[in-house]
Motif scaffolding. Structure first.
Motif, short mmCIF file in Angstrom:
data_model
loop_
_atom_site.label_atom_id
_atom_site.label_comp_id
_atom_site.label_asym_id
_atom_site.label_seq_id
_atom_site.Cartn_x
_atom_site.Cartn_y
_atom_site.Cartn_z
N ALA A 191 2.76 1.59 -3.25
CA ALA A 191 1.96 2.09 -4.38
C ALA A 191 1.78 3.60 -4.29
O ALA A 191 1.90 4.31 -5.29
N VAL A 192 1.50 4.10 -3.08
CA VAL A 192 1.32 5.55 -2.96
C VAL A 192 2.66 6.25 -3.14
O VAL A 192 2.74 7.31 -3.76
N ARG A 216 -9.18 3.93 1.50
CA ARG A 216 -8.19 4.55 0.61
C ARG A 216 -7.13 3.52 0.39
O ARG A 216 -6.26 3.34 1.23
N ASN A 276 -4.07 1.94 -1.74
CA ASN A 276 -3.04 2.13 -2.76
C ASN A 276 -3.10 3.50 -3.42
O ASN A 276 -2.56 3.68 -4.49
N CYS A 277 -3.78 4.44 -2.82
CA CYS A 277 -3.82 5.77 -3.42
C CYS A 277 -4.15 6.76 -2.33
O CYS A 277 -4.57 6.40 -1.25
N LEU A 278 -3.98 8.04 -2.66
CA LEU A 278 -4.17 9.07 -1.65
C LEU A 278 -5.63 9.42 -1.46
O LEU A 278 -6.09 9.66 -0.37
N HIS A 315 0.83 -1.20 0.00
CA HIS A 315 0.00 0.00 0.00
C HIS A 315 0.87 1.25 0.00
O HIS A 315 0.71 2.14 -0.83
N LEU A 323 -7.44 16.36 -1.54
CA LEU A 323 -6.51 15.31 -1.96
C LEU A 323 -6.71 14.98 -3.43
O LEU A 323 -7.83 14.84 -3.89
N HIS A 324 -5.60 14.86 -4.13
CA HIS A 324 -5.66 14.43 -5.52
C HIS A 324 -4.99 13.09 -5.64
O HIS A 324 -4.49 12.54 -4.68
N ASP A 325 -4.93 12.63 -6.86
CA ASP A 325 -4.31 11.36 -7.11
C ASP A 325 -2.83 11.35 -6.75
O ASP A 325 -2.31 10.40 -6.22
N ARG A 330 3.42 6.97 -6.66
CA ARG A 330 2.74 8.14 -7.20
C ARG A 330 3.40 9.43 -6.74
O ARG A 330 3.32 10.45 -7.42
#
Lengths: 269, 397
Positions: free
Chosen positions: A63-64, B335, B337-339, A60, A252-254, A67
């Motif tokens: 993955a973040v 939430r 694997n992403c923000l 987890h 919050l964005h991607d 980004r």
């Protein structure tokens, strides 16, 4: 790493305050995006990071982190990041199959009343280990990240034991080794009759910390475009004693988050 | 172009069926009944109720836990559990059902029957070979130009649709039900095992052991070799925290085992994250007095919804709610694997159980059609400003 947050906190990966204890807390919201920010921030700064991931798996964060532009797998291989897989290892501990030395940090699962000494020994060992890699690569000051500390309350550990643990960690990481600490605590709603609870833990930690970031929902109600409000509270730190509080709204964005002053959201203007 | 898909267990590599190799880290995982999320590539399964899938962001992510706070009489939460299990049967997933009050076989017998025709044809014709059509019955007389077009497949090898509809008035065919592999755990029939120094009381410990055994034996955690076809395990745990599970969190203000249920959920979360499984847990939250414990339970799960039915409360006769059976509160969305996460449009949701569908929609107030509604007459408006109006004085321009 969120650039806007860096400018709010006056910190960049090249120059940030050391011996800092940052407390991230939330109430009925999710402040884990700040943990992702700090993780990528300190990895970019070249610090040795000890991460206690008690509620999510490594993939987890990885993955973040991708980004946000850092590779956690690479950092772990190089030795810059030490990740304690709380979830995965706890299965063996509770179902009593694994009593080996590696599960000593999670000994609080077997005997919640005994405290967090095993966990502290793990942290201590990890932050003192510096630059034992190839070609004498030595990392910067150690950083301890914990996500999240209040889950230990759900597992039966007492508030006093957790506060003792954070005090020990602060003495080792911040005072002795001049490193930083970032801890996430999740609180309940305002429950005044909650003696042994996360509110007590949060109050105790706010007293110990240098910088408190508190995330909660908007006081005026639910809004699609503004995901919440974050209050930044600079407490006593170093020479200048400031006790300043500021409140920001965020979305919050991607691949990041944007912070703006109250009332200046693009949805409103 | 297919998006790379990851379950919560990290990237699992499966043999590719195509020769086209994309230069990505994770390989494509194709399991029947699942689809990748449009938001972050997460592998999703349907919860059995299409509108619930929409509300929680497309579906349940594999490796996560859905918490359903029961309504007062456990009617609609039990219905949701049955939809969840029925969806697993239709998609060919494996099931694990644990219950303390009703025998798991009784719950399985009550599963609603799926509506779509090709599903019924799918399972029954699985064993039979496709009958090769003799030339006569299907020669087309009118649309003869389409004679040589390939036939539309009505009997599918596996159900490729995501989310099905069920008819609540009929129960599922026994053949269809028995085609699915179901493991069950009935608390009242388990032997109490001495757990030694475990922090968990015996029923929860035994349940976790049982789940772990199933996951390991059937290979959901990736321990079996590549040749076996990947599948998803659906865990349905009914009424955790109730007294029959040996837990007193529901009946006391200061329970002796106040950490039992939260520790259980923590370990379950660990098991889910390391295997291809998804769990739905129902908890009688209206019995838990300590709000702090409820808050912790919600935070330990990934998706949390609460059902509040109008039955038995004064809202049943309230004309505002006459179209609905209850309210649905979304307590938490994950939430993963992403923000950012799926931000819902509205938080006022109400549900209604119809025969063929469990609908969840935005709470609408019904139109006010009572007899005492009076139309504001033009004369009253005109008399607003200025001189005293006597009778019907219209302002005409």
């Amino acid at each position: 790493m969120f650039p806007e947050l860096n400018s709010i906190l006056n910190a960049t990966p090249d120059s940030f305050k050391s011996s800092d204890f940052i407390l991230v807390s939330d109430r009925r919201a999710d402040a884990s995006f700040l943990i992702h920010h700090h993780l990528s921030f300190y990895l970019r700064a070249g610090c040795k990071v000890c991460f206690l991931g008690l509620v999510q798996s490594f993939s987890h964060y990885s993955a973040v982190g991708q980004r946000l532009g850092v590779s956690l797998a690479q950092a772990r291989e190089k030795g810059q990041l030490v990740f304690l897989e709380g979830l995965k290892n706890s299965i063996g501990v509770v179902l009593q199959e694994d009593t080996s030395q590696e599960t000593q940090p999670l000994s609080y699962l077997r005997t919640p009343g005994a405290g967090l000494e095993g966990l502290f020994r793990f942290v201590d060992r990890c932050v003192r280990q510096r630059g034992d890699g190839d070609a004498g690569e030595s990392w910067g000051p150690p950083v301890l990240l914990i996500d999240d500390l209040s889950v230990l309350l759900s597992l039966g550990v007492s508030v006093g034991a957790i506060l003792d643990f954070t005090l020990y960690c602060q003495a080792t990481v911040c005072s002795e080794l001049q490193g930083n600490m970032v801890i996430l605590v999740r609180c309940e709603e305002d429950a005044d009759d909650d003696e042994e609870g996360s509110n007590l833990l949060q109050r105790g930690l706010v007293h110990q910390c240098n910088l408190a970031l508190h995330v909660e929902g908007l006081p005026t109600g639910y809004c699609r475009d503004i995901h919440g409000q974050m209050s930044v509270w600079w407490r006593q730190g170093g020479e200048t004693i400031y006790n300043q509080r500021k409140i920001f709204h965020f979305k919050l964005h991607d691949k990041g988050a944007s912070f703006f002053a109250r009332g200046t959201s693009s949805a409103v203007l | 172009m297919a998006a790379p898909v990851r379950g919560m267990a990290g990237s699992t590599s499966i043999g590719n069926t195509t020769s086209f190799q994309k230069k990505t880290r994770s390989k494509l995982v194709s399991i029947p009944g699942t689809r990748p999320s449009v938001q972050n590539g997460q592998l999703l399964v349907s919860s059995g109720v299409s509108s619930l899938d929409y509300v929680i962001g497309g579906g349940l992510a594999v490796g996560t836990l859905l918490l359903v706070e029961e309504d007062r009489y456990d009617s609609y939460s039990r219905m949701l559990l049955k939809y969840f299990l029925a969806e697993g049967v239709v998609c060919g997933h494996e099931l694990f059902l644990a219950s303390a009050r009703d025998h798991p076989d009784d719950i399985m017998q009550e599963l609603p029957s799926p509506i779509v025709d090709d599903v019924a044809g799918m399972k029954i014709s699985e064993g039979q070979s496709q009958p090769s059509d003799p030339e006569n019955p299907d020669t087309m007389k009118i649309a003869w130009r389409y004679q040589n077009q390939p036939k539309v497949q009505t009997a599918l090898a596996s159900s490729v649709r995501f989310g099905h509809y069920y008819d609540v008035s009929k129960t599922m065919e026994p053949e269809l039900r028995q085609a699915a592999k179901c493991h069950s755990f009935y608390q009242l029939q388990e032997m109490p095992v001495a757990t030694g120094s475990s922090p968990l009381p015996s029923p929860y410990h035994a349940l976790l052991k049982s789940i772990q055994t199933v996951i390991r034996k059937e290979g959901f955690d990736g321990s079996t070799p590549q040749s076996k076809v990947r599948n998803v395990l659906r865990l349905g745990l009914h009424s955790l925290g109730s007294v029959l599970w040996g837990d007193d969190v529901c009946c006391k203000d200061n329970p002796a085992h106040c950490h039992a249920l939260t520790t259980f959920l923590y370990i379950l979360r660990g098991m889910l994250r390391t295997s291809l499984s998804v769990a739905m847990v129902t908890v009688p939250s209206h019995l838990i007095q300590n709000r702090a414990v409820m808050g912790r339970i919600i935070r330990l799960s990934d998706t949390a919804v609460a059902l509040e039915s109008f039955k038995g409360s004064e809202k049943e006769t309230n004309p505002l709610y006459k179209d609905y059976h209850g309210l649905l509160h979304v307590r938490q969305l994950p939430r993963l694997n992403c923000l950012s996460c799926e931000v819902p449009d509205t938080k006022d949701l109400a549900f209604k159980l119809k025969r063929k569908q469990f609908t969840i929609e935005r709470l609408h107030l019904p139109p006010d059609l009572s007899e005492t509604v009076s139309r504001v007459s033009k004369t009253d408006l005109a008399a607003g400003c200025g001189s005293t109006a006597t009778g019907n004085k219209h302002l005409d321009f």
